[in-house]
Scaffold this motif. Structure first.
Motif, short mmCIF file in Angstrom:
data_model
loop_
_atom_site.label_atom_id
_atom_site.label_comp_id
_atom_site.label_asym_id
_atom_site.label_seq_id
_atom_site.Cartn_x
_atom_site.Cartn_y
_atom_site.Cartn_z
N ASP A 21 -0.33 20.04 -1.20
CA ASP A 21 -0.76 18.94 -2.06
C ASP A 21 -0.46 17.65 -1.29
N VAL A 22 -1.46 16.76 -1.23
CA VAL A 22 -1.36 15.55 -0.41
C VAL A 22 -1.70 14.33 -1.25
N VAL A 23 -0.93 13.28 -1.10
CA VAL A 23 -1.27 11.97 -1.66
C VAL A 23 -1.62 11.04 -0.51
N VAL A 24 -2.75 10.36 -0.63
CA VAL A 24 -3.14 9.30 0.30
C VAL A 24 -3.08 7.99 -0.46
N VAL A 25 -2.28 7.05 0.03
CA VAL A 25 -2.16 5.74 -0.61
C VAL A 25 -2.97 4.73 0.20
N GLY A 26 -4.01 4.21 -0.41
CA GLY A 26 -4.91 3.29 0.28
C GLY A 26 -6.30 3.87 0.37
N ALA A 27 -7.28 3.19 -0.23
CA ALA A 27 -8.64 3.74 -0.32
C ALA A 27 -9.62 3.02 0.61
N GLY A 28 -9.11 2.47 1.71
CA GLY A 28 -10.00 1.90 2.71
C GLY A 28 -10.60 2.98 3.58
N PRO A 29 -11.23 2.62 4.69
CA PRO A 29 -11.85 3.63 5.55
C PRO A 29 -10.84 4.63 6.09
N ILE A 30 -9.63 4.16 6.43
CA ILE A 30 -8.62 5.09 6.93
C ILE A 30 -8.20 6.06 5.83
N GLY A 31 -8.01 5.55 4.62
CA GLY A 31 -7.66 6.43 3.51
C GLY A 31 -8.73 7.46 3.24
N CYS A 32 -10.00 7.05 3.30
CA CYS A 32 -11.11 7.99 3.10
C CYS A 32 -11.10 9.07 4.17
N LEU A 33 -10.87 8.68 5.43
CA LEU A 33 -10.80 9.66 6.50
C LEU A 33 -9.62 10.61 6.30
N ALA B 180 -7.97 10.34 -8.81
CA ALA B 180 -8.00 8.95 -8.33
C ALA B 180 -7.08 8.14 -9.23
N ILE B 181 -6.05 7.53 -8.65
CA ILE B 181 -5.01 6.85 -9.41
C ILE B 181 -5.01 5.37 -9.06
N CYS B 182 -5.25 4.53 -10.05
CA CYS B 182 -5.22 3.08 -9.82
C CYS B 182 -3.81 2.59 -10.08
N GLY B 183 -3.13 2.19 -9.03
CA GLY B 183 -1.75 1.77 -9.14
C GLY B 183 -1.55 0.49 -9.91
N ALA B 184 -2.62 -0.30 -10.10
CA ALA B 184 -2.51 -1.53 -10.88
C ALA B 184 -2.57 -1.26 -12.37
N GLU B 185 -3.00 -0.05 -12.76
CA GLU B 185 -3.20 0.27 -14.17
C GLU B 185 -2.20 1.29 -14.70
N THR B 186 -1.49 1.96 -13.80
CA THR B 186 -0.56 3.00 -14.21
C THR B 186 0.54 3.13 -13.17
N ALA C 14 -10.16 19.24 5.43
CA ALA C 14 -10.57 20.06 6.58
C ALA C 14 -9.40 20.87 7.12
N ARG C 15 -8.18 20.38 6.95
CA ARG C 15 -6.99 21.09 7.44
C ARG C 15 -6.43 22.07 6.41
N GLY C 16 -7.12 22.21 5.28
CA GLY C 16 -6.73 23.25 4.34
C GLY C 16 -5.89 22.81 3.16
N ALA C 17 -5.78 21.50 2.92
CA ALA C 17 -4.98 21.03 1.78
C ALA C 17 -5.54 21.61 0.48
N ARG C 18 -4.64 21.94 -0.44
CA ARG C 18 -5.04 22.51 -1.73
C ARG C 18 -5.62 21.44 -2.64
N ARG C 19 -4.90 20.32 -2.75
CA ARG C 19 -5.37 19.19 -3.55
C ARG C 19 -5.05 17.90 -2.80
N VAL C 20 -5.93 16.91 -2.96
CA VAL C 20 -5.71 15.60 -2.34
C VAL C 20 -5.90 14.53 -3.40
N PHE C 21 -4.87 13.72 -3.61
CA PHE C 21 -4.91 12.63 -4.58
C PHE C 21 -5.02 11.30 -3.84
N LEU C 22 -5.78 10.38 -4.41
CA LEU C 22 -5.98 9.07 -3.78
C LEU C 22 -5.43 7.99 -4.70
N VAL C 23 -4.57 7.13 -4.14
CA VAL C 23 -3.94 6.04 -4.88
C VAL C 23 -4.38 4.71 -4.28
#
Length: 346
Positions: free
Chosen positions: A168-180, A215-221, A187-196
């Motif tokens: 399970d992976v969390v990526v913080v930041g939804a810019g181009p790097i976060g999207c990649l 998809a988690i909006c840190g300004a709202e929660t 692609a590396r086999g993660a079970r779930r990926v959350f975006l903050v």
């Protein structure tokens, strides 16, 4: 030819320049795409300690060879190529022991050498010496090939954080790097990926493209509470902070499961480089905290392979394609967060 030359913070000039010539140990390319990133925004606003102006900037480069120096072998005019940005020396202890990303003698295209916001570019001998010029696969366009450079950095970061099967992976930041990061984790086999992400509009735009499991909006929660709720209180195996935020790094430790890994991928502002790290969390949960600095020539090669194979799609992440004359607009787009990836076509 036309170039974009940096003179000082806020002073980026579109100018006419003499077309460069390749020396005996160099290769000349016609730049077809040079994509922009947050680093270009930082350079425009603040300069860079490795950049002595005036300098043609731009470091996410793809094009075709139009000239080959007399002492260069293995390359021919017409070949489609991608150029590394970070150039290790290849001879120091770090380089010879497999740690090229932290070479103390590293130089960079667009900093120490003229970059890709120009119609033509001379690939310096230092790049060729470390096998830093890569052939672009036939099924990959120039714009997509230019994204290999940031993807190479993402690949380095995920290897250091050991992202793998079932995580399970969390990526913080939804810019181009976060999207990649989201796409590579899958692609590396993660079970779930959350975006903050703090910015709701940016989160919605990115989520529509990369479809995170949440998809988690840190300004709202409270993002930490949401991640713990999604994982039954356990936390995630890997946290990747793809944002220049000390608060994100501090929260990352609280999101991590026992034996979790936290990647401090995004660097912090030079005037605010410190965070408060709860050492007891690291100690009792046996957490691993790792940095990530750029990429090696090998990472660039493998990033191109990931793009060519379709394992990490990038075409839809390129939301804007602009001519060189509109580079100031491109930099403003990147800074505003209204785009994912902006590429320049000189």
């Amino acid at each position: 030819m036309r170039v974009a030359r940096f003179y000082a913070p806020g002073d980026l000039r579109l100018e006419d320049a003499e077309e460069p010539k390749a020396g005996p140990e160099e290769v000349k390319i016609r730049v077809r795409n040079c994509s922009t990133c947050g680093t270009d925004v930082k350079i425009f606003n603040h300069g860079h300690h490795h950049l002595v102006p005036p300098r043609v900037i731009g470091h996410e480069i793809a094009g075709e060879i139009v000239g080959v120096g007399a002492d260069v072998s293995g390359w021919s005019p017409g070949e489609r190529v991608q150029v590394i940005a970070a150039v290790p020396c290849g001879t120091c202890q770090e380089c010879t022991t497999g740690h090229r990303t932290v070479c103390p003698n590293q130089t960079s295209v667009g900093y120490h050498y003229d970059g890709g916001f120009a119609e033509y570019l001379v690939v310096p001998r230092a790049v060729l010496a470390v096998d830093g010029l890569n052939r672009v696969p036939d099924n990959v366009g120039f714009a997509e090939a230019s994204v290999a450079e940031p993807l190479a950095c993402v690949l380095n970061g995920q290897e250091l954080a050991r992202v793998g099967e079932g995580d399970d992976v969390v990526v913080v930041g939804a810019g181009p790097i976060g999207c990649l990061h989201v796409r590579l984790a899958r692609a590396r086999g993660a079970r779930r990926v959350f975006l903050v992400e703090l910015n709701r509009a940016r989160l919605d735009m990115a989520s529509a493209l990369v479809a995170p499991d949440a998809a988690i909006c840190g300004a709202e929660t409270d993002a930490v509470e949401q991640v713990l709720a999604l994982t039954g209180g356990r936390g995630v195996d890997v946290v990747i902070t793809a944002a220049a935020s000390g608060a994100a790094q501090e929260d990352g430790l609280r999101m991590a499961a026992r034996a979790g890994r936290i990647s401090l991928f995004g660097g912090l502002p030079k005037d605010r480089p410190t965070i408060t790290l709860d050492a007891n969390l690291v100690h009792y949960r046996e957490l691993t905290v790792v940095g990530a600095n750029g990429s090696s020539p090998d990472h660039n090669k493998r990033a191109l392979e990931l793009i060519a194979s379709g394992r990490v799609p990038v075409t839809d992440l390129i939301t804007h394609r602009l001519p060189l004359a509109e580079l100031p607009d491109a930099i403003e787009l990147v800074a505003s967060g209204r785009a994912i990836k902006v590429t320049i076509e000189p």
